[in-house]
Design a protein around this motif. Structure first.
Motif, PDB file in Angstrom:
ATOM      1  N   PRO A  33       0.802  -1.231   0.000  1.00 39.09           N
ATOM      2  CA  PRO A  33       0.000   0.000   0.000  1.00 39.09           C
ATOM      3  C   PRO A  33       0.831   1.277   0.000  1.00 39.09           C
ATOM      4  O   PRO A  33       0.273   2.360   0.113  1.00 39.09           O
ATOM      5  CB  PRO A  33      -0.776  -0.128   1.316  1.00 39.09           C
ATOM      6  N   HIS A  34       2.160   1.169  -0.154  1.00 36.53           N
ATOM      7  CA  HIS A  34       2.998   2.368   0.040  1.00 36.53           C
ATOM      8  C   HIS A  34       4.259   2.286  -0.816  1.00 36.53           C
ATOM      9  O   HIS A  34       5.277   1.736  -0.388  1.00 36.53           O
ATOM     10  CB  HIS A  34       3.353   2.463   1.527  1.00 36.53           C
ATOM     11  N   THR A  35       4.188   2.839  -2.030  1.00 37.73           N
ATOM     12  CA  THR A  35       5.398   2.897  -2.869  1.00 37.73           C
ATOM     13  C   THR A  35       5.566   4.295  -3.464  1.00 37.73           C
ATOM     14  O   THR A  35       4.598   5.037  -3.625  1.00 37.73           O
ATOM     15  CB  THR A  35       5.361   1.866  -4.024  1.00 37.73           C
ATOM     16  N   TRP A  60      16.180   7.531   5.673  1.00 40.24           N
ATOM     17  CA  TRP A  60      14.804   7.709   5.215  1.00 40.24           C
ATOM     18  C   TRP A  60      14.013   8.265   6.379  1.00 40.24           C
ATOM     19  O   TRP A  60      14.517   8.366   7.498  1.00 40.24           O
ATOM     20  CB  TRP A  60      14.200   6.400   4.680  1.00 40.24           C
ATOM     21  N   SER A  61      12.777   8.633   6.116  1.00 38.74           N
ATOM     22  CA  SER A  61      11.970   9.267   7.166  1.00 38.74           C
ATOM     23  C   SER A  61      10.625   8.567   7.325  1.00 38.74           C
ATOM     24  O   SER A  61       9.989   8.294   6.302  1.00 38.74           O
ATOM     25  CB  SER A  61      11.716  10.734   6.820  1.00 38.74           C
ATOM     26  N   PRO A  62      10.192   8.336   8.581  1.00 35.44           N
ATOM     27  CA  PRO A  62      10.940   8.526   9.808  1.00 35.44           C
ATOM     28  C   PRO A  62      12.215   7.681   9.773  1.00 35.44           C
ATOM     29  O   PRO A  62      12.279   6.683   9.047  1.00 35.44           O
ATOM     30  CB  PRO A  62       9.980   8.030  10.897  1.00 35.44           C
ATOM     31  N   GLU A  94       9.602   6.156  -9.310  1.00 39.92           N
ATOM     32  CA  GLU A  94       9.988   7.320 -10.134  1.00 39.92           C
ATOM     33  C   GLU A  94       9.490   8.620  -9.500  1.00 39.92           C
ATOM     34  O   GLU A  94       8.864   9.443 -10.168  1.00 39.92           O
ATOM     35  CB  GLU A  94       9.464   7.161 -11.570  1.00 39.92           C
ATOM     36  N   MET A  95       9.767   8.771  -8.220  1.00 39.01           N
ATOM     37  CA  MET A  95       9.270   9.963  -7.515  1.00 39.01           C
ATOM     38  C   MET A  95      10.373  11.023  -7.375  1.00 39.01           C
ATOM     39  O   MET A  95      11.474  10.716  -6.919  1.00 39.01           O
ATOM     40  CB  MET A  95       8.763   9.594  -6.118  1.00 39.01           C
ATOM     41  N   PRO A  96      10.068  12.272  -7.770  1.00 41.55           N
ATOM     42  CA  PRO A  96      11.060  13.329  -7.565  1.00 41.55           C
ATOM     43  C   PRO A  96      11.246  13.622  -6.079  1.00 41.55           C
ATOM     44  O   PRO A  96      10.265  13.704  -5.347  1.00 41.55           O
ATOM     45  CB  PRO A  96      10.447  14.546  -8.278  1.00 41.55           C
ATOM     46  N   PRO A 155      18.965  12.213  -0.350  1.00 45.84           N
ATOM     47  CA  PRO A 155      17.575  11.889  -0.689  1.00 45.84           C
ATOM     48  C   PRO A 155      17.030  10.822   0.259  1.00 45.84           C
ATOM     49  O   PRO A 155      17.688   9.812   0.516  1.00 45.84           O
ATOM     50  CB  PRO A 155      17.642  11.395  -2.136  1.00 45.84           C
ATOM     51  N   ASN A 156      15.833  11.078   0.777  1.00 49.40           N
ATOM     52  CA  ASN A 156      15.238  10.185   1.794  1.00 49.40           C
ATOM     53  C   ASN A 156      14.554   8.994   1.135  1.00 49.40           C
ATOM     54  O   ASN A 156      13.677   9.171   0.288  1.00 49.40           O
ATOM     55  CB  ASN A 156      14.163  10.936   2.589  1.00 49.40           C
ATOM     56  N   GLY A 157      14.933   7.801   1.560  1.00 46.46           N
ATOM     57  CA  GLY A 157      14.205   6.627   1.072  1.00 46.46           C
ATOM     58  C   GLY A 157      15.115   5.440   0.869  1.00 46.46           C
ATOM     59  O   GLY A 157      16.348   5.577   0.867  1.00 46.46           O
ATOM     60  N   GLY A 158      14.504   4.274   0.701  1.00 44.10           N
ATOM     61  CA  GLY A 158      15.287   3.053   0.521  1.00 44.10           C
ATOM     62  C   GLY A 158      14.553   2.019  -0.312  1.00 44.10           C
ATOM     63  O   GLY A 158      13.383   2.192  -0.656  1.00 44.10           O
TER      64      GLY A 158
HETATM   65  N1  LIG Z   1      10.182   7.642   3.520  1.00 47.84           N
HETATM   66  C1  LIG Z   1      11.091   8.322   2.866  1.00 47.84           C
HETATM   67  O1  LIG Z   1      12.134   8.608   3.427  1.00 47.84           O
HETATM   68  N2  LIG Z   1      10.910   8.701   1.581  1.00 47.84           N
HETATM   69  C2  LIG Z   1       9.724   8.623   0.846  1.00 47.84           C
HETATM   70  C3  LIG Z   1       8.754   9.712   1.173  1.00 47.84           C
HETATM   71  C4  LIG Z   1       8.020   9.428   2.452  1.00 47.84           C
HETATM   72  O2  LIG Z   1       7.311   8.445   2.556  1.00 47.84           O
HETATM   73  O3  LIG Z   1       8.145  10.198   3.390  1.00 47.84           O
END
Ligand SMILES: NC(=O)NCCC(=O)O
Ligand SMILES: [Zn+2]
Ligand SMILES: [Zn+2]
Length: 471
Positions: A57-59, A287-289, A62-64, A336-339
């Protein structure tokens, strides 16, 4: 051609039983023992579980973000998802203030339509509520089947919305039968703490974690829950990472508020120390949190087990270590936040959850598939194994042992956050609407075969039943 899957153990959110599954025209046509198989393609699932396809439910494909774009797109991301046992993803469509919502949705359709190999749908970000937005929302729901709206309480001056916007979104969702999603962290305090850290010369990746303490996630979660209660609306808190936030959700639920929560595999098995890796490698874990101290993992598992948290999202938002994460060398706020988690979400939950006795097999299916289908208006077409449901199926070998590695994963990104982790259980074959996407661990799908799914309103089935009863 009809297909019959034989000798497997079918597992749903409520039942575990041995039976054959007949697949016809993309749907499950029959479930029974000893189904005839003449003239059909027979798939032997001896020794395997047959699960409903996972729903992520959470992807963010290709997100800027932060001057770059997440590495996995709807092609590599959905192929990797399928290898991992996921047959539906719901991606976040970002919006910009002052731009019609339909333009942003069109951008997301263009990113996905000729690429996705499994079915997909969109949530829509709400950054502001004004007359134009309010006029467009009923059309978005009716025409696009987008029935969930996301408000960011963090990322100040970028994605963050204010409390007024969140409250108005909750009121709108109540009227329209939609679900509000929140990224719950206190963005204003984080903004202060990050600026202060940089002024003090604290620039390494670990300061990303230290400037976003769990108290700020707990506070924002509690605030969103309180507003949900006031608006008598419905809320889904994404990527719950800590005990403080899980407790706020449990407290709201104990008051009868319609609040739901999602955690992610990374918070269940990794901890804050990853961000301290030398040679800037900690950036891979930004990444966040942020990742939390290890002590938060048990409360998250317990919340999943007890049903206080309902789902597992991947929060897939992958960036290469080389060329993307290194934008933040010398300034952690520019990482950049994410994994990358879309591929391993399903198997990590099976191995760490079911195999280690933390959750049952049926809870696993509920968490990885069924509850997301129910919350996001996809059930019963998706999220279960029943006559009439889509034949989105995973044939899963629960005994296979393997080690997660970027050398063997299918995501486009140059590292794996679970590198070296030994897990048990692996999807062998995966079907999307009756067609193989993965057959004997080989990709046999087709780009663009994944369909965009229009979703029902929040709790649409329940509301229909209530209306019928009161006639
Ligand atoms: N989670 C993250 O760090 N990146 C994707 C955007 C978000 O879900 O906050
Ligand atoms: Zn988020
Ligand atoms: Zn996210």
């Amino acid at each position: 051609m009809k297909k019959v899957i034989k000798n497997g153990t079918i597992v749903t959110a409520s039942d575990t039983f041995v039976a054959d599954v007949l697949v016809e025209n993309g749907k499950i046509a029959m479930i029974a023992k000893n189904l005839p198989s003449e003239g059909m393609e027979v798939i032997d699932a001896e020794g395997c579980y047959i699960f409903p396809g996972g729903i992520d439910p959470h992807t963010h494909l290709e997100m800027p973000f932060g001057g770059t774009v997440s590495r996995d797109d709807f092609e590599t991301g959905t192929i990797a998802a399928a290898f991992g046992g996921t047959t539906t993803v719901i991606d976040f469509c970002l919006t910009d203030k002052g731009i019609p919502l339909k333009n942003s949705i069109e951008t997301w359709h263009n990113k996905s339509k000729d690429k996705a190999v499994i079915d997909y749908s969109f949530h829509l970000m709400i950054g502001e509520i004004n007359e134009e937005v309010m006029k467009e929302i009923p059309q978005v729901i009716e025409e696009e089947g987008i029935t969930s709206f996301k408000v960011f309480m963090a990322y100040k001056n970028v994605l963050q919305a204010d409390d007024e916007t969140l409250f108005k979104t909750l009121v709108m969702a109540k009227e329209q039968g939609a679900l509000v999603m929140v990224h719950a962290e206190n963005g204003d305090v984080i903004d202060f703490l990050t600026k202060k850290a940089l002024e003090e010369g604290k620039t390494d990746p670990i300061y990303h974690g230290l400037t976003r303490p769990p108290e700020l996630e707990g506070e924002a979660t509690g605030r969103a829950c309180m507003m949900t209660g006031l608006a008598d609306s419905q809320l889904y808190v994404v990527h719950v990472s800590c005990q403080e936030a899980a407790e706020k959700i449990a407290e709201a639920r104990s008051k009868g508020y319609q609040v739901y929560g999602e955690t992610c595999p990374q918070y269940l098995v990794l901890d804050q120390s990853e961000m301290e890796r030398p040679d800037f490698e900690g950036a891979k874990y930004v990444w966040s949190p942020p990742l939390r101290e290890k002590k938060h993992q048990e409360p998250l598992w317990n919340a999943l087990k007890s049903g206080q948290l309902q789902t597992l999202g991947s929060d897939q938002c992958s960036f290469d270590f080389k060329g993307q994460k290194d934008l933040g060398k010398g300034d952690f706020t520019k990482i950049p936040n994410g994994g990358p988690f879309i591929e391993d979400r399903f198997s990590v939950l099976f191995s760490e959850g079911v195999k280690k006795g933390r959750i049952t097999l049926n809870q696993f299916v509920d968490i990885v598939s069924t509850r997301s289908a129910k919350l996001f208006g996809l059930f019963p077409e998706k999220g279960t194994i029943a006559v009439g449901s889509d034949a989105d199926l995973v044939i899963f070998d629960p005994t296979k042992e393997r080690t997660i590695s970027a050398q063997t994963h299918h995501m486009a990104v140059d590292y794996n956050a679970f590198e070296g982790m030994k897990i048990t259980g692996e999807p062998v074959s995966v079907l999307s609407r009756g067609e193989f996407v993965i057959k004997d661990k080989t990709f046999v799908g087709e780009l663009g075969k994944g369909r965009y799914i229009k979703r029902k309103r929040f709790n649409a089935e329940g509301q229909k039943q209530l209306a019928a009863l009161s006639k």
